[in-house]
Design a protein around this motif. Structure first.
Motif, PDB file in Angstrom:
ATOM      1  N   MET A 204       0.835  -1.201   0.000  1.00 57.24           N
ATOM      2  CA  MET A 204       0.000   0.000   0.000  1.00 57.24           C
ATOM      3  C   MET A 204       0.868   1.248   0.000  1.00 57.24           C
ATOM      4  SD  MET A 204      -1.256  -0.093   3.960  1.00 57.24           S
ATOM      5  CE  MET A 204      -1.599  -1.853   3.906  1.00 57.24           C
ATOM      6  N   SER A 205       0.216   2.359  -0.241  1.00 52.99           N
ATOM      7  CA  SER A 205       0.894   3.649  -0.180  1.00 52.99           C
ATOM      8  C   SER A 205       1.284   3.972   1.257  1.00 52.99           C
ATOM      9  CB  SER A 205      -0.043   4.740  -0.716  1.00 52.99           C
ATOM     10  OG  SER A 205       0.455   6.021  -0.432  1.00 52.99           O
ATOM     11  N   THR A 206       2.439   4.606   1.421  1.00 51.67           N
ATOM     12  CA  THR A 206       2.859   5.009   2.773  1.00 51.67           C
ATOM     13  C   THR A 206       1.901   6.042   3.361  1.00 51.67           C
ATOM     14  OG1 THR A 206       4.335   6.638   1.747  1.00 51.67           O
ATOM     15  CG2 THR A 206       5.311   4.533   2.400  1.00 51.67           C
ATOM     16  N   SER A 207       1.136   6.730   2.511  1.00 54.12           N
ATOM     17  CA  SER A 207       0.197   7.729   3.027  1.00 54.12           C
ATOM     18  C   SER A 207      -0.915   7.087   3.851  1.00 54.12           C
ATOM     19  CB  SER A 207      -0.416   8.536   1.872  1.00 54.12           C
ATOM     20  OG  SER A 207      -1.288   7.729   1.082  1.00 54.12           O
ATOM     21  N   LYS A 221       9.689   0.096  -0.225  1.00 55.31           N
ATOM     22  CA  LYS A 221      10.216   0.172  -1.585  1.00 55.31           C
ATOM     23  C   LYS A 221      10.134   1.636  -2.011  1.00 55.31           C
ATOM     24  CE  LYS A 221      11.578  -1.914  -5.470  1.00 55.31           C
ATOM     25  NZ  LYS A 221      12.787  -2.737  -5.589  1.00 55.31           N
ATOM     26  N   GLY A 222      11.259   2.324  -1.975  1.00 51.43           N
ATOM     27  CA  GLY A 222      11.219   3.746  -2.240  1.00 51.43           C
ATOM     28  C   GLY A 222      10.570   4.488  -1.088  1.00 51.43           C
ATOM     29  N   SER A 223      10.022   5.640  -1.370  1.00 54.14           N
ATOM     30  CA  SER A 223       9.436   6.473  -0.309  1.00 54.14           C
ATOM     31  C   SER A 223       7.919   6.395  -0.252  1.00 54.14           C
ATOM     32  CB  SER A 223       9.852   7.937  -0.517  1.00 54.14           C
ATOM     33  OG  SER A 223       9.367   8.411  -1.764  1.00 54.14           O
ATOM     34  N   GLU A 224       7.304   5.704  -1.236  1.00 49.59           N
ATOM     35  CA  GLU A 224       5.842   5.786  -1.304  1.00 49.59           C
ATOM     36  C   GLU A 224       5.132   4.445  -1.277  1.00 49.59           C
ATOM     37  OE1 GLU A 224       4.183   4.888  -4.510  1.00 49.59           O
ATOM     38  OE2 GLU A 224       6.112   4.132  -5.175  1.00 49.59           O
ATOM     39  N   PHE A 225       5.856   3.361  -0.960  1.00 52.59           N
ATOM     40  CA  PHE A 225       5.259   2.037  -1.075  1.00 52.59           C
ATOM     41  C   PHE A 225       5.840   1.105  -0.010  1.00 52.59           C
ATOM     42  CE2 PHE A 225       6.022  -2.083  -3.571  1.00 52.59           C
ATOM     43  CZ  PHE A 225       4.881  -2.689  -3.084  1.00 52.59           C
ATOM     44  N   VAL A 226       4.951   0.465   0.760  1.00 50.83           N
ATOM     45  CA  VAL A 226       5.369  -0.544   1.726  1.00 50.83           C
ATOM     46  C   VAL A 226       4.607  -1.832   1.446  1.00 50.83           C
ATOM     47  CG1 VAL A 226       5.988   1.102   3.544  1.00 50.83           C
ATOM     48  CG2 VAL A 226       3.654   0.202   3.425  1.00 50.83           C
ATOM     49  N   TYR A 227       5.174  -2.953   1.868  1.00 49.71           N
ATOM     50  CA  TYR A 227       4.529  -4.239   1.610  1.00 49.71           C
ATOM     51  C   TYR A 227       4.985  -5.271   2.629  1.00 49.71           C
ATOM     52  CZ  TYR A 227       9.018  -5.682  -0.424  1.00 49.71           C
ATOM     53  OH  TYR A 227      10.344  -5.987  -0.610  1.00 49.71           O
ATOM     54  N   LYS A 456       6.757  -3.966  -7.223  1.00 51.52           N
ATOM     55  CA  LYS A 456       8.197  -3.768  -7.004  1.00 51.52           C
ATOM     56  C   LYS A 456       8.870  -3.186  -8.243  1.00 51.52           C
ATOM     57  CE  LYS A 456       8.896  -7.527  -3.649  1.00 51.52           C
ATOM     58  NZ  LYS A 456       9.537  -8.862  -3.439  1.00 51.52           N
ATOM     59  N   GLU A 457       8.419  -3.605  -9.403  1.00 50.96           N
ATOM     60  CA  GLU A 457       9.046  -3.148 -10.646  1.00 50.96           C
ATOM     61  C   GLU A 457       8.691  -1.703 -10.968  1.00 50.96           C
ATOM     62  OE1 GLU A 457       9.091  -4.214 -15.454  1.00 50.96           O
ATOM     63  OE2 GLU A 457       8.155  -5.604 -14.022  1.00 50.96           O
ATOM     64  N   HIS A 458       7.422  -1.344 -10.783  1.00 52.28           N
ATOM     65  CA  HIS A 458       6.953  -0.033 -11.249  1.00 52.28           C
ATOM     66  C   HIS A 458       6.724   0.975 -10.132  1.00 52.28           C
ATOM     67  CE1 HIS A 458       6.366  -1.502 -15.349  1.00 52.28           C
ATOM     68  NE2 HIS A 458       5.769  -2.570 -14.839  1.00 52.28           N
ATOM     69  N   GLY A 459       6.539   0.509  -8.894  1.00 45.73           N
ATOM     70  CA  GLY A 459       6.147   1.406  -7.817  1.00 45.73           C
ATOM     71  C   GLY A 459       4.638   1.479  -7.699  1.00 45.73           C
ATOM     72  N   PHE A 460       4.158   1.807  -6.514  1.00 44.60           N
ATOM     73  CA  PHE A 460       2.719   1.783  -6.234  1.00 44.60           C
ATOM     74  C   PHE A 460       1.971   2.821  -7.061  1.00 44.60           C
ATOM     75  CE2 PHE A 460      -1.074   2.764  -3.694  1.00 44.60           C
ATOM     76  CZ  PHE A 460      -1.554   1.491  -3.418  1.00 44.60           C
ATOM     77  N   GLU A 461       2.370   4.079  -6.953  1.00 46.76           N
ATOM     78  CA  GLU A 461       1.656   5.146  -7.652  1.00 46.76           C
ATOM     79  C   GLU A 461       1.789   5.009  -9.163  1.00 46.76           C
ATOM     80  OE1 GLU A 461       2.587   9.051  -6.195  1.00 46.76           O
ATOM     81  OE2 GLU A 461       2.734   8.341  -4.127  1.00 46.76           O
ATOM     82  N   ASN A 462       2.993   4.698  -9.625  1.00 49.42           N
ATOM     83  CA  ASN A 462       3.227   4.606 -11.059  1.00 49.42           C
ATOM     84  C   ASN A 462       2.439   3.466 -11.686  1.00 49.42           C
ATOM     85  OD1 ASN A 462       4.521   5.425 -13.502  1.00 49.42           O
ATOM     86  ND2 ASN A 462       5.915   3.688 -13.297  1.00 49.42           N
ATOM     87  N   LEU A 463       2.425   2.305 -11.010  1.00 54.15           N
ATOM     88  CA  LEU A 463       1.667   1.175 -11.541  1.00 54.15           C
ATOM     89  C   LEU A 463       0.179   1.493 -11.572  1.00 54.15           C
ATOM     90  CD1 LEU A 463       1.594  -1.710 -12.603  1.00 54.15           C
ATOM     91  CD2 LEU A 463       1.474  -2.515 -10.227  1.00 54.15           C
ATOM     92  N   GLY A 464      -0.305   2.166 -10.529  1.00 49.46           N
ATOM     93  CA  GLY A 464      -1.713   2.560 -10.522  1.00 49.46           C
ATOM     94  C   GLY A 464      -2.067   3.437 -11.703  1.00 49.46           C
TER      95      GLY A 464
END
Length: 523
Positions: A204-207, A221-227, A456-464
């Motif tokens: 999910m998004s870190t937000s 994973k980066g600053s905007e995605f945790v799993y 993991k490949e694209h990021g949460f926001e980008n994949l969305g």
């Protein structure tokens, strides 16, 4: 372990035609987002009709959380085509907005920007909005914009008449209700297979963690995605709709009278926790009431017994009047690999599983077993793909691997699939079993496994954004098939007329209406 259904299958082999006419329906929720992948701040588009009275297009908790509802259908293909038509119609009217393709919400920096759904000036419309205000105060806005897919399922009456030897309407109501409760008890015992196979919210998004203390071993994973590395459906965890407060309710599924009694107790028991929302603030109510449940729909469960309600009738009253009519399966995450959030494979599997749950023996559930069941569900949603994961099979502490139990259950479902396919003259159900059985040997093939790799490949926001833009283009380019534009336009226009009629017919001020509603709940 897995109950033996050989006797029931032998009966069904001779009476398979009794399953012709199964009724199905899908409800899909989806957030509206802007071109940057952030929550749309606009109100529900007026061109889509009244969210209070439209038959197929409404809102759930928020103005930005759309809900698409298919009519009852006996045919899977036409049901999914209708769902796709609704998506096609809406997509063409969203302008620069898109539909978020996941269960867990997009990045929301400020939850206060989530606008609670508005339903006009009728008393029933104001009540629906106030109920949602209560949900916000009780559980937070972020929890309420998690999206899911609900599957409504019912057997044809001829199935119950043959299988349970129903002779008259009076005994029929009780026998059918008992049959659905048997289904529900087995669903609780073995329904963890749904998030294992089809869970699609491993991250999910870190937000989502704004203002929350989380005690889970998330990886970032980066600053905007945790799993969670082995999670299947965080939506079904305590982070989502299955929350600790409601898990303590004394609601059982052994007898309809007990279920209704437990539900009514929750509807009439004041909660100390929610006392702080009693009365008005700045002239406005903060919730419908301070009871454990404001209304029946506040019971967050992976499956619920339902009946279509008449005007001014509550669910409890409808169940008392006519018994259980259908079940609402609520454990499906939005399928991010489908433009409409669900696909045929999932529907066919649910058919198999729900029929199996009805045919398999299903002893009454004791409190200790209910705790065991919840433990199994928790293990699967948080670490279902962990190699060697064990599930509890009895209160004595005996355990068996998810892999073993899942394969045994799926093999049993494939025995059922042979009968259904022979009756239907195709191999659709068997193909589903063959496709799914490898997912117990290879958890990475599950929906959550495949989706996590994409995240993991694209990021949460980008994949969305990638998926939402792709699906938007696809749906806009497709022609309507079953629901033509004229029919949809007419329904949108008529829905506004229906809303205005409701507003004109009100004769009570809202305070009196709310008092009357809460007094009725006590009966």
């Amino acid at each position: 372990m897995i109950p033996d259904i050989s006797v029931a299958l032998a009966w069904l082999k001779v009476n398979s035609q009794t399953l012709n006419g199964i009724c199905r329906g899908v409800e899909r929720e989806a957030l509206r987002i802007n071109v940057n992948g952030r929550l749309a701040k606009t109100s529900h588009p007026k061109i889509l009709g009244s969210s209070l009275t439209h038959k197929w297009i409404t809102t759930d908790f928020a103005e930005s959380l759309l809900e698409f509802i298919t009519p009852i259908d006996n045919n899977i293909d036409s049901m999914l085509t209708t769902l796709r038509d609704i998506h096609r119609y809406v997509s063409r009217r969203l302008g620069n907005e898109r539909l978020w393709p996941m269960s867990m919400p997009c990045c929301i920096d400020n939850p206060r920007l989530i606008k609670i759904a508005q339903y006009g000036n009728s008393n029933i419309g104001k009540m629906k909005t106030l109920y949602r205000k209560g949900l916000k105060n009780r559980y937070s806005e972020l929890m309420q914009v998690i999206a899911g897919v609900h599957y409504n399922f019912s057997f044809p009456i001829k199935f119950w008449q043959s299988y349970k030897d129903i002779r008259d309407d009076t005994s029929g109501k009780e026998v059918i209700s008992a049959g659905y409760l048997q289904l529900i008890r087995n669903y609780y015992r073995f329904g963890w297979i749904i998030p294992y196979l089809f869970g699609a919210s491993p991250g999910m998004s870190t937000s989502f963690f704004i203002g929350k203390a989380i005690d889970l071993p998330f990886k970032k994973k980066g600053s905007e995605f945790v799993y969670l590395p082995y999670a299947t459906s965080l939506r079904l965890s305590d982070l989502g709709y299955i929350n600790q407060t409601q898990s303590q309710l004394n609601i059982t599924f052994n007898h309809l009278e007990e279920y209704i009694r437990g539900l009514k107790e929750a509807l009439n028991t004041p909660s100390i926790k929610y006392d702080r929302f009693v009365g008005k603030q700045d002239g406005h109510y903060l919730q419908l009431n301070n009871n454990v449940l404001q209304i029946e729909n506040e019971l967050y469960a992976p499956i619920r017994p339902k009946r279509a309600m008449k005007d001014n009738e509550s669910l409890c009253e409808a169940l008392i009047r006519g018994g259980i009519e259908y079940v609402e399966v609520r454990a499906l995450d939005v399928n991010p690999f489908s433009p409409v959030g669900v696909d045929e494979e999932q529907i066919l599997f649910l058919d198999l599983f729900l029929i199996w749950c009805t045919l398999a023996t299903s002893p009454e559930i004791r409190k200790e077993e209910l705790i065991l069941m919840r433990s199994n569900w928790d293990r699967v949603v948080l670490e279902g793909r962990r190699p060697g994961l064990m599930l509890r099979v009895n209160s004595g502490g005996k355990e068996e691997s998810l892999k073993t139990l899942g394969k045994l259950l799926l093999i049993d479902l494939m025995r059922l699939a042979e009968i259904l396919d022979k009756n239907n003259g195709n191999t659709n159900y068997k193909k589903v079993g063959n496709n799914l059985i490898d997912r117990f040997d290879n958890p990475s093939f599950t929906l959550s496994g495949r989706f996590l790799e994409q995240l993991k490949e694209h990021g949460f926001e980008n994949l969305g954004l990638i998926l939402s833009n792709h699906y938007h283009r696809t749906l806009c380019d497709e022609s309507l098939e079953l629901l033509n534009q004229s029919k949809l336009d007419t329904e949108s226009l008529n829905s506004w007329h229906k809303q205005r009629d409701l507003e004109r017919k009100d004769y009570l001020i809202f305070d009196e209406f709310l008092e009357s509603y809460n007094n009725k709940q006590k009966n």
